[in-house]
Scaffold this motif. Structure first.
Motif, PDB file in Angstrom:
ATOM      1  N   LEU A 427      56.230  69.098  62.590  1.00  0.00           N
ATOM      2  CA  LEU A 427      55.395  69.683  63.417  1.00  0.00           C
ATOM      3  C   LEU A 427      55.718  69.520  64.832  1.00  0.00           C
ATOM      4  CD1 LEU A 427      51.840  68.643  61.747  1.00  0.00           C
ATOM      5  CD2 LEU A 427      53.026  70.881  61.675  1.00  0.00           C
ATOM      6  N   VAL A 428      56.460  68.464  65.109  1.00  0.00           N
ATOM      7  CA  VAL A 428      56.938  68.057  66.550  1.00  0.00           C
ATOM      8  C   VAL A 428      58.497  68.406  66.747  1.00  0.00           C
ATOM      9  CG1 VAL A 428      55.009  66.671  66.889  1.00  0.00           C
ATOM     10  CG2 VAL A 428      56.891  65.964  66.016  1.00  0.00           C
ATOM     11  N   TYR A 429      59.313  68.238  66.141  1.00  0.00           N
ATOM     12  CA  TYR A 429      60.576  68.396  65.910  1.00  0.00           C
ATOM     13  C   TYR A 429      61.329  69.746  66.668  1.00  0.00           C
ATOM     14  CZ  TYR A 429      65.622  67.163  65.959  1.00  0.00           C
ATOM     15  OH  TYR A 429      67.016  66.946  66.223  1.00  0.00           O
ATOM     16  N   ASN A 430      62.038  69.718  67.836  1.00  0.00           N
ATOM     17  CA  ASN A 430      62.478  70.961  68.167  1.00  0.00           C
ATOM     18  C   ASN A 430      63.962  70.813  68.685  1.00  0.00           C
ATOM     19  OD1 ASN A 430      62.357  69.772  70.516  1.00  0.00           O
ATOM     20  ND2 ASN A 430      60.848  70.945  71.677  1.00  0.00           N
ATOM     21  N   HIS A 431      64.706  69.981  67.959  1.00  0.00           N
ATOM     22  CA  HIS A 431      66.058  69.642  68.254  1.00  0.00           C
ATOM     23  C   HIS A 431      66.427  68.930  69.678  1.00  0.00           C
ATOM     24  CE1 HIS A 431      66.946  71.848  64.590  1.00  0.00           C
ATOM     25  NE2 HIS A 431      66.376  72.564  65.214  1.00  0.00           N
ATOM     26  N   SER A 432      65.384  68.454  69.969  1.00  0.00           N
ATOM     27  CA  SER A 432      65.709  67.675  71.442  1.00  0.00           C
ATOM     28  C   SER A 432      65.737  66.132  71.278  1.00  0.00           C
ATOM     29  CB  SER A 432      64.536  67.974  72.729  1.00  0.00           C
ATOM     30  OG  SER A 432      63.278  67.424  72.244  1.00  0.00           O
ATOM     31  N   PHE A 433      66.239  65.452  72.392  1.00  0.00           N
ATOM     32  CA  PHE A 433      66.228  63.902  72.287  1.00  0.00           C
ATOM     33  C   PHE A 433      64.861  63.418  72.093  1.00  0.00           C
ATOM     34  CE2 PHE A 433      66.739  59.981  73.935  1.00  0.00           C
ATOM     35  CZ  PHE A 433      67.629  59.068  72.857  1.00  0.00           C
ATOM     36  N   LEU A 434      64.067  63.818  73.094  1.00  0.00           N
ATOM     37  CA  LEU A 434      62.504  63.389  73.061  1.00  0.00           C
ATOM     38  C   LEU A 434      61.828  63.407  71.537  1.00  0.00           C
ATOM     39  CD1 LEU A 434      60.508  62.324  74.624  1.00  0.00           C
ATOM     40  CD2 LEU A 434      59.802  64.486  75.351  1.00  0.00           C
ATOM     41  N   THR A 435      61.956  64.706  71.151  1.00  0.00           N
ATOM     42  CA  THR A 435      61.300  65.161  69.926  1.00  0.00           C
ATOM     43  C   THR A 435      62.101  63.984  68.834  1.00  0.00           C
ATOM     44  OG1 THR A 435      62.479  66.929  69.372  1.00  0.00           O
ATOM     45  CG2 THR A 435      60.230  67.213  70.453  1.00  0.00           C
ATOM     46  N   PHE A 436      63.092  63.867  68.950  1.00  0.00           N
ATOM     47  CA  PHE A 436      63.886  62.806  67.788  1.00  0.00           C
ATOM     48  C   PHE A 436      63.161  61.630  67.827  1.00  0.00           C
ATOM     49  CE2 PHE A 436      67.219  59.934  66.475  1.00  0.00           C
ATOM     50  CZ  PHE A 436      67.328  60.199  65.250  1.00  0.00           C
ATOM     51  N   LEU A 437      62.988  60.910  69.081  1.00  0.00           N
ATOM     52  CA  LEU A 437      62.261  59.645  69.361  1.00  0.00           C
ATOM     53  C   LEU A 437      60.897  59.600  68.597  1.00  0.00           C
ATOM     54  CD1 LEU A 437      63.717  58.550  73.062  1.00  0.00           C
ATOM     55  CD2 LEU A 437      64.423  58.005  70.415  1.00  0.00           C
ATOM     56  N   ILE A 438      60.194  60.806  68.971  1.00  0.00           N
ATOM     57  CA  ILE A 438      58.846  61.171  68.591  1.00  0.00           C
ATOM     58  C   ILE A 438      58.885  60.907  66.905  1.00  0.00           C
ATOM     59  CG2 ILE A 438      56.858  62.301  68.383  1.00  0.00           C
ATOM     60  CD1 ILE A 438      57.596  63.339  71.068  1.00  0.00           C
ATOM     61  N   GLY A 439      59.941  61.515  66.383  1.00  0.00           N
ATOM     62  CA  GLY A 439      60.006  61.499  65.127  1.00  0.00           C
ATOM     63  C   GLY A 439      60.491  60.264  64.150  1.00  0.00           C
ATOM     64  N   MET A 440      61.263  59.463  65.178  1.00  0.00           N
ATOM     65  CA  MET A 440      61.488  57.895  64.590  1.00  0.00           C
ATOM     66  C   MET A 440      60.073  57.160  64.623  1.00  0.00           C
ATOM     67  SD  MET A 440      65.017  56.975  66.609  1.00  0.00           S
ATOM     68  CE  MET A 440      64.959  55.537  66.080  1.00  0.00           C
ATOM     69  N   ILE A 441      59.364  57.360  65.662  1.00  0.00           N
ATOM     70  CA  ILE A 441      58.050  56.603  65.843  1.00  0.00           C
ATOM     71  C   ILE A 441      57.313  56.897  64.614  1.00  0.00           C
ATOM     72  CG2 ILE A 441      55.949  56.339  67.184  1.00  0.00           C
ATOM     73  CD1 ILE A 441      57.767  56.900  69.604  1.00  0.00           C
ATOM     74  N   ILE A 442      57.110  58.269  64.320  1.00  0.00           N
ATOM     75  CA  ILE A 442      56.347  58.704  63.113  1.00  0.00           C
ATOM     76  C   ILE A 442      56.896  58.019  61.796  1.00  0.00           C
ATOM     77  CG2 ILE A 442      55.809  60.923  61.702  1.00  0.00           C
ATOM     78  CD1 ILE A 442      55.939  62.399  64.225  1.00  0.00           C
ATOM     79  N   CYS A 443      58.263  58.187  61.670  1.00  0.00           N
ATOM     80  CA  CYS A 443      58.634  57.637  60.335  1.00  0.00           C
ATOM     81  C   CYS A 443      58.761  55.931  60.259  1.00  0.00           C
ATOM     82  CB  CYS A 443      60.204  58.037  60.272  1.00  0.00           C
ATOM     83  SG  CYS A 443      60.577  59.574  60.115  1.00  0.00           S
ATOM     84  N   VAL A 444      58.200  55.602  61.534  1.00  0.00           N
ATOM     85  CA  VAL A 444      57.902  54.127  61.125  1.00  0.00           C
ATOM     86  C   VAL A 444      56.178  53.823  61.082  1.00  0.00           C
ATOM     87  CG1 VAL A 444      57.843  51.830  62.485  1.00  0.00           C
ATOM     88  CG2 VAL A 444      59.896  53.169  62.756  1.00  0.00           C
ATOM     89  N   LEU A 445      55.564  54.572  61.612  1.00  0.00           N
ATOM     90  CA  LEU A 445      54.183  54.449  61.698  1.00  0.00           C
ATOM     91  C   LEU A 445      53.459  54.825  60.365  1.00  0.00           C
ATOM     92  CD1 LEU A 445      52.964  55.396  65.319  1.00  0.00           C
ATOM     93  CD2 LEU A 445      53.099  53.008  64.453  1.00  0.00           C
ATOM     94  N   VAL A 446      54.044  56.115  59.771  1.00  0.00           N
ATOM     95  CA  VAL A 446      53.560  56.581  58.600  1.00  0.00           C
ATOM     96  C   VAL A 446      53.407  55.515  57.375  1.00  0.00           C
ATOM     97  CG1 VAL A 446      53.736  58.160  56.747  1.00  0.00           C
ATOM     98  CG2 VAL A 446      53.640  58.935  59.213  1.00  0.00           C
ATOM     99  N   PRO A 447      54.606  55.081  57.038  1.00  0.00           N
ATOM    100  CA  PRO A 447      54.696  54.098  55.958  1.00  0.00           C
ATOM    101  C   PRO A 447      53.971  52.775  56.288  1.00  0.00           C
ATOM    102  CG  PRO A 447      56.963  54.278  56.865  1.00  0.00           C
ATOM    103  CD  PRO A 447      56.202  55.384  57.543  1.00  0.00           C
ATOM    104  N   MET A 448      54.108  52.397  57.531  1.00  0.00           N
ATOM    105  CA  MET A 448      53.498  50.793  57.993  1.00  0.00           C
ATOM    106  C   MET A 448      51.864  50.859  57.737  1.00  0.00           C
ATOM    107  SD  MET A 448      55.754  49.305  61.022  1.00  0.00           S
ATOM    108  CE  MET A 448      54.729  48.138  61.346  1.00  0.00           C
ATOM    109  N   CYS A 449      51.334  52.069  58.423  1.00  0.00           N
ATOM    110  CA  CYS A 449      50.049  52.220  58.370  1.00  0.00           C
ATOM    111  C   CYS A 449      49.345  52.493  57.023  1.00  0.00           C
ATOM    112  CB  CYS A 449      49.394  53.541  59.288  1.00  0.00           C
ATOM    113  SG  CYS A 449      49.785  53.035  61.189  1.00  0.00           S
ATOM    114  N   LEU A 450      49.874  53.251  56.307  1.00  0.00           N
ATOM    115  CA  LEU A 450      49.765  53.649  54.838  1.00  0.00           C
ATOM    116  C   LEU A 450      49.689  52.291  54.064  1.00  0.00           C
ATOM    117  CD1 LEU A 450      51.053  57.118  54.024  1.00  0.00           C
ATOM    118  CD2 LEU A 450      48.592  56.337  54.399  1.00  0.00           C
ATOM    119  N   ASN A 451      50.725  51.586  54.192  1.00  0.00           N
ATOM    120  CA  ASN A 451      50.828  50.352  53.709  1.00  0.00           C
ATOM    121  C   ASN A 451      49.891  49.268  53.721  1.00  0.00           C
ATOM    122  OD1 ASN A 451      52.963  51.450  51.737  1.00  0.00           O
ATOM    123  ND2 ASN A 451      54.608  50.735  53.264  1.00  0.00           N
ATOM    124  N   LEU A 452      49.792  49.289  55.187  1.00  0.00           N
ATOM    125  CA  LEU A 452      48.716  48.465  55.618  1.00  0.00           C
ATOM    126  C   LEU A 452      47.448  48.419  55.039  1.00  0.00           C
ATOM    127  CD1 LEU A 452      48.044  45.870  57.475  1.00  0.00           C
ATOM    128  CD2 LEU A 452      47.794  47.354  59.368  1.00  0.00           C
TER     129      LEU A 452
END
Length: 473
Positions: A427-452
């Motif tokens: 939903l957010v990635y558009n091949h830019s470095f900024l959106t890549f960083l946002i993608g990294m944050i999402i990939c950390v938060l989704v499993p951490m929040c769900l498992n918590l």
């Protein structure tokens, strides 16, 4: 670095490192056998036995360095036969190989003292020193390659860095364990030597088989496809191996404490330690899996190398899956290692290596790298299943149903978390470095929040933190 030296040289580098890894089986696995016996000596603070074991270790590693050097020199005229190379001269290939051989040979007599730090739960010293050396060494390599385009000086720099690191660690060990110098002529008891050599019979086969499992992929791809494909394979492998190595490093840091605990604890406590460790590794692997499955292609394409270095989706999926299987299998691997079940590990290693080799050779022609990686994934899956059967059936003699259900539950959750992360990043990635960083944050938060959310009130979540407090210091 691939941008500067090309995929073919990267591929050659990977193939040669695998050839060296195959030769390194001359180490026989004595490090595994001796470290296992060090656990008991350290728990009982038996300085004479510790010194005797380390003296045996030293003599063995000097011998292995000599044997490896001799065998390595003998196959130098034939090393080019392991790869399909179209760009580099025979002399260049042999020089590259000899430098890798030198790097490995000189590491033997300089690296054995690390094992005492690891067994005595002081691995952080090795880790910090290694990280600092790697930062300096890899920075120098990148500068060499970037500004000169020459890889051989960069490799020599790496050899110097490794040597300096090992010398510094040796001096640190001598300072922290002065009795090693005082008891330099101490010899182990005959019954202990006999037990070590009995263990070595099993560990050697295990080590040989595991080297075949981990080192044949590059050789098969190089031999049946081409060395340039190994270069692309190595790019993705560099990422997944880095993640695997971090997870393995965590397992290695825990293993000495678990080994000491298993010397003193009963089977019920050992079972609980395994469940706690598995839950911890699931939490870590979940974050790693989301990041790799979702972002490895965008990283290669948009951040690192470009579209010319992209890999087919099935091979990418299987490469990441192999990394996930390695991660989730670390807890059962650790408890098998500290339980002294070397005979069973020998059988497992042979089975998994044969499966990997047979499946990879059968599928490499029709399916390419995907076929090779399928063999690797099957081998790692077999390792997990076999270790569960042996550890529960022969060591703690308990029913494994609850533990298997844990793993199945984690697999389902992992799949769901990867799917959600992928949808959210899309939903957010558009091949830019900024959106890549946002993608990294999402990939950390989704499993951490769900498992918590799912486990915060469970006994598993509360109890696994107690593991570190109860590990012997």
């Amino acid at each position: 670095m691939n941008l500067y030296i090309g995929t073919e040289l990267v591929g050659m580098n990977g193939v040669i490192s695998n050839v060296i890894a195959m030769l390194s089986v001359t180490e026989l696995g004595i490090s595994t056998a001796i470290v296992y016996h060090l656990y008991s000596a350290i728990v009982h603070q038996d300085e004479k036995e510790i010194a005797a074991l380390m003296n045996l270790y030293r003599k063995a590693y000097y011998l292995f360095a000599f044997v490896l050097g001799g065998i390595g020199l003998l196959i130098t005229p034939f090393v080019h036969l392991f790869m399909k190379n179209e760009s580099y001269s025979l002399g260049y290939v042999r020089t590259l190989y000899l430098l890798w051989l030198l790097r490995t040979v000189i590491s033997y007599p300089l690296s054995y003292k690390k094992s005492l730090l690891i067994a005595d739960q002081n691995e952080y010293v090795v880790s910090v020193a290694t990280i600092l050396t790697n930062i300096i060494g890899y920075s120098a390599i990148i500068l060499f390659v970037t500004f000169t385009g020459e890889y051989l000086p960069a490799l020599i720099t790496g050899i110097i860095g490794d040597t300096v690191l090992n010398v510094c660690i040796n001096r640190y060990v001598d300072k922290e364990y002065p009795f090693l110098v005082q008891l330099k002529k101490e010899k182990p008891k005959k019954e202990l030597v006999s037990k070590i050599f009995d263990d070595l019979k099993n560990v050697f086969v295990s080590k040989l088989s595991m080297n075949l499992l981990s080192g044949t992929d590059n050789l098969i791809i190089s031999g049946f496809i081409n060395v340039a494909t190994v270069g692309i394979f190595s790019n993705y492998g560099l990422i997944t191996r880095s993640v695997s190595n971090i997870i393995r490093a965590l397992a290695s840091s825990i293993q000495p404490g678990v080994g000491n605990m298993f010397v003193e604890s009963g089977r019920e406590r050992n079972y609980q330690v395994l469940r706690q460790m598995t839950f911890l590794f699931f939490l870590i692997v979940a974050v790693a899996a989301c990041g790799l499955y979702v972002l490895i292609d965008p990283f290669v394409e948009d951040i690192w190398l470009g579209t010319d270095f992209m890999w087919d989706p099935i091979s990418v999926f299987l490469s990441v899956t192999a990394c996930v299987l390695i991660g989730i299998g670390q807890p059962i691997s650790v408890v098998m290692s500290v339980s002294g079940l070397f005979n069973r590990e020998k059988t497992l290693s042979v089975i998994s290596a044969v499966v990997n080799l047979v499946v990879s050779l059968a599928l490499v022609v029709p399916f390419g790298t995907a076929g090779v990686l399928l063999g690797t994934c099957l081998a790692y899956l077999i390792q997990i299943i076999y270790r569960i059967v042996i550890f529960f059936g022969e060591y703690i003699k308990m029913n494994a149903r609850r533990y298997v259900m844990d793993l199945f539950e984690y697999a389902v959750l992992l799949s769901g978390e990867v799917w959600l992360s992928k949808r959210a990043v899309a939903l957010v990635y558009n091949h830019s470095f900024l959106t890549f960083l946002i993608g990294m944050i999402i990939c950390v938060l989704v499993p951490m929040c769900l498992n918590l959310l799912l486990f915060c009130r469970s006994e598993r979540f509360k109890s696994f933190t107690k593991l570190f407090h109860k590990l012997p210091s």
